[in-house]
Each structure stands twice: as C-alpha cells, then as structure tokens.
Scaffold this motif. Sequence first.
Motif, mmCIF file in Angstrom:
data_model
loop_
_atom_site.group_PDB
_atom_site.id
_atom_site.type_symbol
_atom_site.label_atom_id
_atom_site.label_comp_id
_atom_site.label_asym_id
_atom_site.label_seq_id
_atom_site.Cartn_x
_atom_site.Cartn_y
_atom_site.Cartn_z
ATOM 1 N N SER A 1 -5.665 10.563 -20.481
ATOM 2 C CA SER A 1 -5.864 11.116 -19.151
ATOM 3 C C SER A 1 -4.927 12.304 -18.961
ATOM 4 C CB SER A 1 -5.560 10.047 -18.097
ATOM 5 O OG SER A 1 -5.533 10.596 -16.802
ATOM 6 N N GLU A 2 -5.179 13.110 -17.955
ATOM 7 C CA GLU A 2 -4.249 14.195 -17.626
ATOM 8 C C GLU A 2 -3.002 13.662 -16.937
ATOM 9 O OE1 GLU A 2 -3.898 17.182 -18.368
ATOM 10 O OE2 GLU A 2 -5.825 17.998 -18.972
ATOM 11 N N CYS A 3 -3.107 12.485 -16.315
ATOM 12 C CA CYS A 3 -1.967 11.920 -15.600
ATOM 13 C C CYS A 3 -1.639 10.542 -16.155
ATOM 14 C CB CYS A 3 -2.241 11.830 -14.107
ATOM 15 S SG CYS A 3 -3.580 10.701 -13.680
ATOM 16 N N ALA A 4 -0.420 10.089 -15.885
ATOM 17 C CA ALA A 4 0.007 8.773 -16.347
ATOM 18 C C ALA A 4 -0.792 7.676 -15.658
ATOM 19 C CB ALA A 4 1.496 8.583 -16.080
ATOM 20 N N LEU A 5 -1.052 6.610 -16.389
ATOM 21 C CA LEU A 5 -1.721 5.445 -15.819
ATOM 22 C C LEU A 5 -0.711 4.568 -15.097
ATOM 23 C CD1 LEU A 5 -3.742 6.459 -18.042
ATOM 24 C CD2 LEU A 5 -4.334 4.043 -18.422
ATOM 25 N N PRO B 1 -12.481 6.170 -12.822
ATOM 26 C CA PRO B 1 -12.359 7.470 -12.135
ATOM 27 C C PRO B 1 -10.937 7.793 -11.700
ATOM 28 C CG PRO B 1 -13.492 5.851 -10.761
ATOM 29 C CD PRO B 1 -13.395 5.253 -12.123
ATOM 30 N N LYS B 2 -10.099 6.748 -11.571
ATOM 31 C CA LYS B 2 -8.703 6.976 -11.182
ATOM 32 C C LYS B 2 -7.973 7.813 -12.212
ATOM 33 C CE LYS B 2 -4.606 4.278 -9.718
ATOM 34 N NZ LYS B 2 -4.568 4.655 -8.290
ATOM 35 N N TYR B 3 -8.443 7.765 -13.471
ATOM 36 C CA TYR B 3 -7.744 8.452 -14.547
ATOM 37 C C TYR B 3 -8.550 9.619 -15.106
ATOM 38 C CZ TYR B 3 -4.956 4.359 -13.807
ATOM 39 O OH TYR B 3 -4.198 3.388 -13.204
ATOM 40 N N MET B 4 -9.317 10.217 -14.271
ATOM 41 C CA MET B 4 -10.015 11.450 -14.594
ATOM 42 C C MET B 4 -9.394 12.587 -13.784
ATOM 43 S SD MET B 4 -13.986 10.149 -14.773
ATOM 44 C CE MET B 4 -14.487 8.867 -15.930
ATOM 45 N N PRO B 5 -9.382 13.815 -14.320
ATOM 46 C CA PRO B 5 -10.018 14.233 -15.567
ATOM 47 C C PRO B 5 -9.208 13.815 -16.798
ATOM 48 C CG PRO B 5 -8.828 16.061 -14.619
ATOM 49 C CD PRO B 5 -8.736 14.937 -13.623
ATOM 50 N N ASN C 1 4.277 14.851 -7.233
ATOM 51 C CA ASN C 1 4.151 15.339 -5.857
ATOM 52 C C ASN C 1 4.873 14.404 -4.891
ATOM 53 O OD1 ASN C 1 3.253 16.989 -3.762
ATOM 54 N ND2 ASN C 1 1.393 15.762 -3.457
ATOM 55 N N VAL C 2 6.124 14.073 -5.202
ATOM 56 C CA VAL C 2 6.892 13.136 -4.377
ATOM 57 C C VAL C 2 7.603 13.885 -3.254
ATOM 58 C CG1 VAL C 2 8.693 11.383 -4.373
ATOM 59 C CG2 VAL C 2 7.261 11.687 -6.385
ATOM 60 N N SER C 3 7.405 13.427 -2.043
ATOM 61 C CA SER C 3 8.062 14.083 -0.911
ATOM 62 C C SER C 3 8.718 13.088 0.031
ATOM 63 C CB SER C 3 7.026 14.915 -0.123
ATOM 64 O OG SER C 3 5.989 14.089 0.356
ATOM 65 N N ALA D 1 0.840 -1.210 0.000
ATOM 66 C CA ALA D 1 0.000 0.000 0.000
ATOM 67 C C ALA D 1 0.869 1.251 0.000
ATOM 68 C CB ALA D 1 -0.927 -0.020 1.209
ATOM 69 N N GLU D 2 1.980 1.197 0.702
ATOM 70 C CA GLU D 2 2.891 2.339 0.768
ATOM 71 C C GLU D 2 3.542 2.603 -0.587
ATOM 72 O OE1 GLU D 2 6.661 3.925 3.516
ATOM 73 O OE2 GLU D 2 6.037 1.815 3.577
ATOM 74 N N GLN D 3 3.965 1.527 -1.267
ATOM 75 C CA GLN D 3 4.575 1.678 -2.587
ATOM 76 C C GLN D 3 3.563 2.171 -3.616
ATOM 77 O OE1 GLN D 3 5.939 -2.349 -2.791
ATOM 78 N NE2 GLN D 3 8.045 -1.852 -2.178
ATOM 79 N N GLU D 4 2.348 1.648 -3.531
ATOM 80 C CA GLU D 4 1.286 2.093 -4.428
ATOM 81 C C GLU D 4 1.042 3.591 -4.258
ATOM 82 O OE1 GLU D 4 -2.124 1.179 -7.120
ATOM 83 O OE2 GLU D 4 -0.815 -0.312 -6.207
ATOM 84 N N ALA D 5 0.979 4.029 -3.015
ATOM 85 C CA ALA D 5 0.745 5.456 -2.743
ATOM 86 C C ALA D 5 1.908 6.297 -3.247
ATOM 87 C CB ALA D 5 0.542 5.661 -1.244
ATOM 88 N N TRP D 6 3.125 5.786 -3.130
ATOM 89 C CA TRP D 6 4.303 6.515 -3.601
ATOM 90 C C TRP D 6 4.241 6.689 -5.119
ATOM 91 C CZ3 TRP D 6 8.460 6.221 -6.835
ATOM 92 C CH2 TRP D 6 9.539 7.053 -6.567
ATOM 93 N N LEU D 7 3.918 5.621 -5.837
ATOM 94 C CA LEU D 7 3.809 5.710 -7.291
ATOM 95 C C LEU D 7 2.682 6.651 -7.695
ATOM 96 C CD1 LEU D 7 4.412 1.970 -8.223
ATOM 97 C CD2 LEU D 7 5.946 3.876 -8.713
ATOM 98 N N ASP D 8 1.593 6.651 -6.939
ATOM 99 C CA ASP D 8 0.508 7.595 -7.204
ATOM 100 C C ASP D 8 1.001 9.031 -7.069
ATOM 101 O OD1 ASP D 8 -1.963 6.733 -8.135
ATOM 102 O OD2 ASP D 8 -2.564 5.937 -6.193
ATOM 103 N N SER D 9 1.850 9.265 -6.074
ATOM 104 C CA SER D 9 2.375 10.620 -5.903
ATOM 105 C C SER D 9 3.271 11.018 -7.064
ATOM 106 C CB SER D 9 3.140 10.728 -4.573
ATOM 107 O OG SER D 9 4.370 10.017 -4.600
#
Length: 446
Positions: free
Chosen positions: A390-394, A379-383, A38-40, A25-33
Amino acid sequence: MNLRVIFLALCIPLTYSITGPGLSAEQEAWLDSVRYANVSTKWPTLGKEQLLELWTKVYILSKVTSANFPYYETVQIWFNDTARSAVIRYDDVGDSASWTGLHLAALAHQYNVTNNSTVLKEIDKSLDAVSLLSTCSGKPGYIVRFAGPASDPAYKKYYPGYGNGAFNCTIPPYHDYIWLGFSSRDMYFGIAFGLANVLRMLHTDSAQSIIQRTKNITETIVDDLVKYDFWIISPKKQPTNPDPMFLATWKLLALTVNPVKYQHLLKTYKEYFWSAYYTEMTISTKTHNAYFGNELLVEGLYVLSTFEIDVQRREALFNKFTVLAVNHSDHLQPGFAAFYLSAFPDTKYSNIPAGVLQGGLLDYPSTPWEHHVDQTNNPKYMPHHDSDHSECALMIRDRPPDVYMWQREPTALKGGTSECCLQNAHLDLTLPYWMGRSAGYIGTPN
C-alpha cells in the motif's frame, strides 16, 4: 514435555479470548492521521480499562509462548494442533541469536519495572544461552545462529536441511549440540542490544553478579572482534565485513564495559560514529523490500544513545532518532517508538511516538497463531504503491504476522501462513511493552 500440563499449571486455558474496550473512535482516528503523516492533535492516552486489556494480552501471550524459548533461545514453533498437543518442529532457527538478544532486553526492562526475582532468574538463564552461542563453536566470542541438542526431535527436523552449515559444538558439556553457521551482523546487533539493556536496566544489589557476567560475555565477544579488526570471522573462515554502524555500536559497548582495557578503541570509535551518522542513520522507505535494515538501525541507535556521554554526539543521536520516530511516524512502528522513548525518556517530542506505542500495541492481535493476511482488496489500503504494498502503513491488526513484525515493511499487503499451527514468540509485543513501562510511557494496569 507435556505442554497441556504446563498450560494448566499456569492457569492459562488452551483456548482463550481477551476482551476489552479496544481502541476508541478518537484513538483510531488519531492513528489513521499518523498513517497519512497528518497529526495535529494530542494522543488520547489509554484509559484504565485499556491498560488492563493491554497488560492481559502481554501476560497471556507471554505464558502461551513459553515453548518458543527452547534452551532459552528464540524460535518459531510448529504445533500439530491448536491444543498444542505436540511440537512438530522449530522454524526461523537461523535467526535465533538475533531474537534471543531482543528477548534478553525485554526481560531486562521487565525486571526494571517489577524487581521480580523470577524474572532475574530468567535473565540469568538467557545469559546462559548467549554465553553458549558465543563459545560453543570452539572460537570464543564468535556468535553462532543457534545451538541445540542433535537429539532434539523438533530441531532434528531443521538442521539437516540447513544450507549454511551445521556443526558439532566443541566445548564440554555440549559435544552433542549442533550449532548453525553463516556469519551475519544481524546476530551481533541483536546480542549487543540485549547485553546493553541488561547493563542499563539492572540496578538492584541482587543483580550485580549478573551485571558482571554480562560484562564478561561482552568482553569475550569484543576480544574476538578486536583480533580481526572487527570483521566477523567464523571458525570455518567465512568473513563478514563490518560497516560503520556495527563498528561504532560494538566499540562503544566495549568502552562502556571496560574503558581502560579498550581505551585504544576510542579514537576510531569517534571516527566510525560520524561515518555512521552521515551514511547510515537514515530510515529507508516504508515500502522497501529490505526493510529489516531499519530494525538493525534502531538497535544500533539505541545502544549508542544509551551509553554515549559526549554532549555533541548525544545531541546528534537525539536528532537522528527524533527524525526516525517522529518525522517518519507514518511507518506506524510501535517498536521504533519504544526504542526512542526508552533512549530519550525526557524528550519533548513524545506525543506522537507515545501514541504510536500505546495505540499500536493495543491494536496488536491477541492470537498467538500466525495466519494468512491479504489486504489487497481492502479499500482502506488503497491506492497501492505496487502489487505487494500500500502507499500507507496498515493498522497493526491488519498486517501480515511475522516472526518480528517491526522488521517488515508496514505497507505489506499480504503474507503469513494459512497452515496450522505456527506460533511466534511475539517479542514485537512484549519488548516494546516493557520498554514503554520502564520509560514511563505505558501506565500500570489497575
């Protein structure tokens, strides 16, 4: 050839599943960032079980895709069923030389990691293919797109409908071979990348004859380019113009394999290097329909970064590559990350590209089959940027499969085929994996 017998001999089941912990879950969230730039935090590196899962995926897909390299050239394969009872036809044959170069590079990194004599033999066979591609047209040094026996039933279903010219090879003993025309810088970048990686990655005494052979093949190609001021001129007189990145890449490769013979290229190499630096070494947007140009860019950047010895130019390359792999990490492209980390393994900016590489490859689908994907309503790839992007990478697992995923815009919402049964070579997994291993950014499975 009975593929079922081959698979049984390899102890790889015709149907298989790869199990493992997957992304945490932590790695998934990191890749989402990363997708949102928005990586911090620091990347939560792969654990032992994850490294084993990744290696298993690479190993199995490498075995089941062995049919994708007829004559040691790279193609897509249409099978009649998922049991691979028979090959129906080849596909994407026109881009074969490009992918053959990348396959050669993957083997070079694999040998660097393993010192496996079988892999060294595979490199030698891959060089056989490159040698054939660069001589069989009868114009030594000109790289054709593919060359195979006219009698091959799978190839026979492809080349008669190839609209850019299919011609008989003129060199013995390949008179019964057909080569595919239509000049392109793409083929030359892929082959340059493969040759460069052999030169860089092979260091053992047993590899010295292969190193010399690689240099000889490189010189044959360069000598043909020099005749025409680095224009690509086919035997059918079809010209393709060089751009600064192409010129810099091949001139530096020439100066590397034989600095005395090609000393006259040094002055213009420097000029074209800086021209490419100011006009070409910039990645296009992640929604750009001609995104494949970014793949050619990173191949050229890698070759230049591998062999450049001038401090100022090497620093310039490092800065450009860092912007591409770190500042534009929101493209979430493990292939780009692997090239960067391999070119600059001691970079202080490794956190993000290492995470993109490790996490992206672990997220890579385990199936060898191309399949249809449509994320339009996810919805993960909207807008959406437009109807196709998509506006962001899949995430990697959600992307439309492709012959080489990292050459396609990472925001594409749909693609692939629902027909049975198209198998890709999966170089987009094996190449960055072995580059990551050789650079020290993917650990050894235990």
